[in-house]
Design a protein around this motif. Structure first.
Motif, short mmCIF file in Angstrom:
data_model
loop_
_atom_site.label_atom_id
_atom_site.label_comp_id
_atom_site.label_asym_id
_atom_site.label_seq_id
_atom_site.Cartn_x
_atom_site.Cartn_y
_atom_site.Cartn_z
N GLY A 225 -5.89 146.99 26.78
CA GLY A 225 -6.63 148.25 26.98
C GLY A 225 -5.74 149.48 26.95
N GLY A 226 -4.44 149.29 27.01
CA GLY A 226 -3.51 150.41 26.87
C GLY A 226 -3.39 151.29 28.10
N GLY A 227 -2.48 152.24 28.01
CA GLY A 227 -2.27 153.18 29.11
C GLY A 227 -0.87 153.13 29.68
N LEU A 228 -0.81 153.52 30.93
CA LEU A 228 0.46 153.68 31.61
C LEU A 228 0.54 152.67 32.76
N ALA A 229 1.68 151.98 32.86
CA ALA A 229 1.84 150.99 33.93
C ALA A 229 3.00 151.33 34.84
N THR A 230 2.92 150.86 36.08
CA THR A 230 4.01 151.04 37.02
C THR A 230 4.37 149.68 37.59
N LEU A 231 5.64 149.52 38.01
CA LEU A 231 6.10 148.23 38.54
C LEU A 231 6.65 148.41 39.95
N GLY A 232 6.17 147.58 40.86
CA GLY A 232 6.70 147.57 42.22
C GLY A 232 7.48 146.28 42.44
N TYR A 233 8.49 146.32 43.30
CA TYR A 233 9.36 145.14 43.42
C TYR A 233 9.98 145.06 44.81
N SER A 234 10.08 143.85 45.30
CA SER A 234 10.82 143.63 46.55
C SER A 234 11.57 142.32 46.44
N GLU A 235 12.81 142.34 46.85
CA GLU A 235 13.62 141.10 46.80
C GLU A 235 14.35 140.95 48.12
N ARG A 236 14.25 139.79 48.73
CA ARG A 236 14.97 139.53 49.98
C ARG A 236 15.55 138.13 49.94
N PRO A 237 16.74 137.96 50.56
CA PRO A 237 17.37 136.64 50.52
C PRO A 237 16.54 135.59 51.27
N LEU A 238 16.57 134.38 50.77
CA LEU A 238 15.93 133.25 51.46
C LEU A 238 16.99 132.59 52.35
N PRO A 239 16.55 131.90 53.42
CA PRO A 239 17.55 131.17 54.21
C PRO A 239 18.24 130.16 53.29
N PRO A 240 19.53 129.91 53.52
CA PRO A 240 20.21 128.94 52.66
C PRO A 240 19.57 127.56 52.77
N ARG A 241 19.76 126.77 51.75
CA ARG A 241 19.19 125.41 51.78
C ARG A 241 19.92 124.60 52.84
N ASP A 242 19.28 123.54 53.29
CA ASP A 242 19.86 122.66 54.30
C ASP A 242 21.18 122.08 53.79
N THR A 243 22.27 122.51 54.44
CA THR A 243 23.58 122.04 53.95
C THR A 243 24.15 120.95 54.86
N SER A 244 23.33 120.47 55.80
CA SER A 244 23.81 119.39 56.67
C SER A 244 24.04 118.14 55.82
N VAL A 245 24.75 117.20 56.38
CA VAL A 245 25.04 115.95 55.65
C VAL A 245 23.73 115.30 55.20
N ARG A 246 22.75 115.34 56.12
CA ARG A 246 21.46 114.72 55.81
C ARG A 246 20.79 115.43 54.62
N GLY A 247 20.83 116.77 54.69
CA GLY A 247 20.22 117.57 53.63
C GLY A 247 20.87 117.31 52.28
N ARG A 248 22.19 117.28 52.32
CA ARG A 248 22.90 117.09 51.03
C ARG A 248 22.66 115.68 50.50
N LEU A 249 22.62 114.70 51.42
CA LEU A 249 22.39 113.31 51.03
C LEU A 249 21.01 113.15 50.38
N LYS A 250 20.04 113.84 50.98
CA LYS A 250 18.67 113.81 50.46
C LYS A 250 18.64 114.28 49.00
N ARG A 251 19.35 115.39 48.78
CA ARG A 251 19.34 115.95 47.42
C ARG A 251 20.10 115.05 46.46
N LEU A 252 21.15 114.40 47.01
CA LEU A 252 21.96 113.51 46.17
C LEU A 252 21.14 112.34 45.64
#
Ligand SMILES: Nc1nc2c(ncn2[C@@H]2O[C@H](COP(=O)(O)OP(=O)(O)OP(=O)(O)O)[C@@H](O)[C@H]2O)c(=O)[nH]1
Ligand SMILES: [Mg+2]
Length: 368
Positions: A225-252
């Motif tokens: 349909g055409g026209g003029l557009a605008t963009l809004g944005y927000s970015e925030r860090p996420l908590p780090p992934r589980d780096t415990s032995v259990r967490g890493r083992l799970k991913r492994l």
């Protein structure tokens, strides 16, 4: 969404550079080709990521490689005369693989604005894909020539494209003249928003396809349909992934699921959607005038809470008074941040344009 990008004039080329940079940083692949054209040889030479054989210097008979320095009538004439050369970078490019063209330009100068409209017009004649403009308003709010160029070039770009993403530089910087470093920061900010949109619509493998992934057709429908557009944005860090032995083992052992508190993910999406709309839009405007919207949430899959996304889609419909707000997500398993992008299309001309008109009225050196 796979795009072929053009940058016209100095600002246009620099915005395309930042888009290429963002694509690289994301390790994504949504730019099928990039080209730049200018009447100033030194500004084309200063580009680094746009391939050398996709840079077109034109208007040399008129400016000897020195640029039009704000003379938009000269820029228009040269672009029309040399329109074939301007499109040469598409000759051997995989245009069939692209979903859309994106033509970027600063609108206040003599080259970019007029040339972007000529390129857009030719592309629409030659190809079926939609053509989107990226129009960077003049930084100066007091210079009559730049104000009048911005208004005229914007009008032409809107009439030759399927939509123009507006970027009001002056709403962000007060310094004058603006340094190249400040421009780099602004261009990067614009590229992050555009890149988030295009990358979200770039669905490459079956694995990437979530339940509600944004695809190219949703972006196109939002912008139809055409026209003029605008963009809004927000970015925030996420908590780090589980780096415990259990967490890493799970991913492994291949278990990549992340356990996420649903209230936490709902709160984050809600806060950030509001922040995206109420913070700095690329083009500050009355969002109640938007005809269509798109909400894109990007982050690790476990954080893309479907209920939260639908709730915020509803909120956006209320805010804009539009019943046509789409939503989707872009799961990125390695993301360390959650981002919310809001696209609002078909917005009414913002106040800045009225202000630029008042400044331009003091200048009648250009003719349509
Ligand atoms: N956001 C942004 N704006 C810029 C940048 N460079 C210039 N501008 C703005 O864009 C407008 C157009 O400037 P240029 O892009 O230098 O002009 P041009 O299209 O090359 O045209 P001429 O040099 O006049 O032939 C100016 O009014 C500046 O306010 C940039 O890198 N980023
Ligand atoms: Mg220039």
């Amino acid at each position: 969404m796979n795009v072929f990008c053009f940058g016209a004039g100095k600002a246009g080329g620099r915005v395309v550079e930042q888009l290429l940079q963002y694509e690289r940083q994301l390790k994504a692949d949504f730019i099928v080709g990039a080209a730049a054209c200018d009447t100033t040889a030194a500004d084309l030479d200063a580009l680094e990521l746009v391939p050398e054989d996709a840079r077109v210097l034109f208007g040399t008979a008129e400016t000897n490689g020195e640029g039009f320095e704000g003379d938009a009538a000269g820029g228009t004439e040269a672009a029309k005369k040399e329109h074939r050369q301007l499109l040469e970078p598409t000759d051997d490019a995989p245009i069939a693989a692209s979903d859309a063209f994106v033509v970027c330009a600063g609108l206040g100068g003599g080259t970019g604005g007029p040339t972007a409209a000529v390129i857009a017009e030719r592309l629409s004649e030659m190809y079926d894909q939609p053509v989107y403009g990226v129009g960077v308003f003049s930084t100066s709010t007091t210079d009559p020539q730049r104000a009048s160029n911005t208004l005229r070039s914007l009008r032409r770009l809107v009439s030759t494209t399927d939509h123009v993403f507006g970027f009001d530089t002056a709403s962000r910087v007060k310094e004058e003249p603006v340094s190249d470093e400040t421009y780099d920061t602004l261009n990067a900010e614009l590229a992050r928003r555009l890149g988030t949109l295009f990358a979200a619509g770039e669905v490459t493998t079956a694995d990437d396809v979530g339940e509600s992934v944004v695809d190219a057709s949703e972006i196109m429908n939002t912008l139809r349909g055409g026209g003029l557009a605008t963009l809004g944005y927000s970015e925030r860090p996420l908590p780090p992934r589980d780096t415990s032995v259990r967490g890493r083992l799970k991913r492994l052992i291949g278990d990549d699921t992340e356990s996420v508190d649903q209230i936490d993910s709902l709160n984050r999406i809600t806060t950030q959607t509001r922040e995206a709309v109420r913070g700095q839009l690329t083009l500050p405007c009355d969002i109640g005038t938007a005809s269509r919207g798109l909400l894109v949430i990007t982050g690790r899959p476990a954080w893309l809470n479907r209920d939260a996304i639908s709730q915020n889609q509803g909120w956006l419909e209320d805010q804009t008074g539009s019943l046509e707000v789409r939503n989707g997500d872009d799961p990125r398993p390695d993301a360390d941040a959650l981002s919310v992008l809001v696209v609002l299309g078909g917005v009414a001309p913002p106040e800045r344009l009225t202000a630029l008109q008042a400044v331009a009225d003091g200048d009648d050196t250009n003719d349509d």
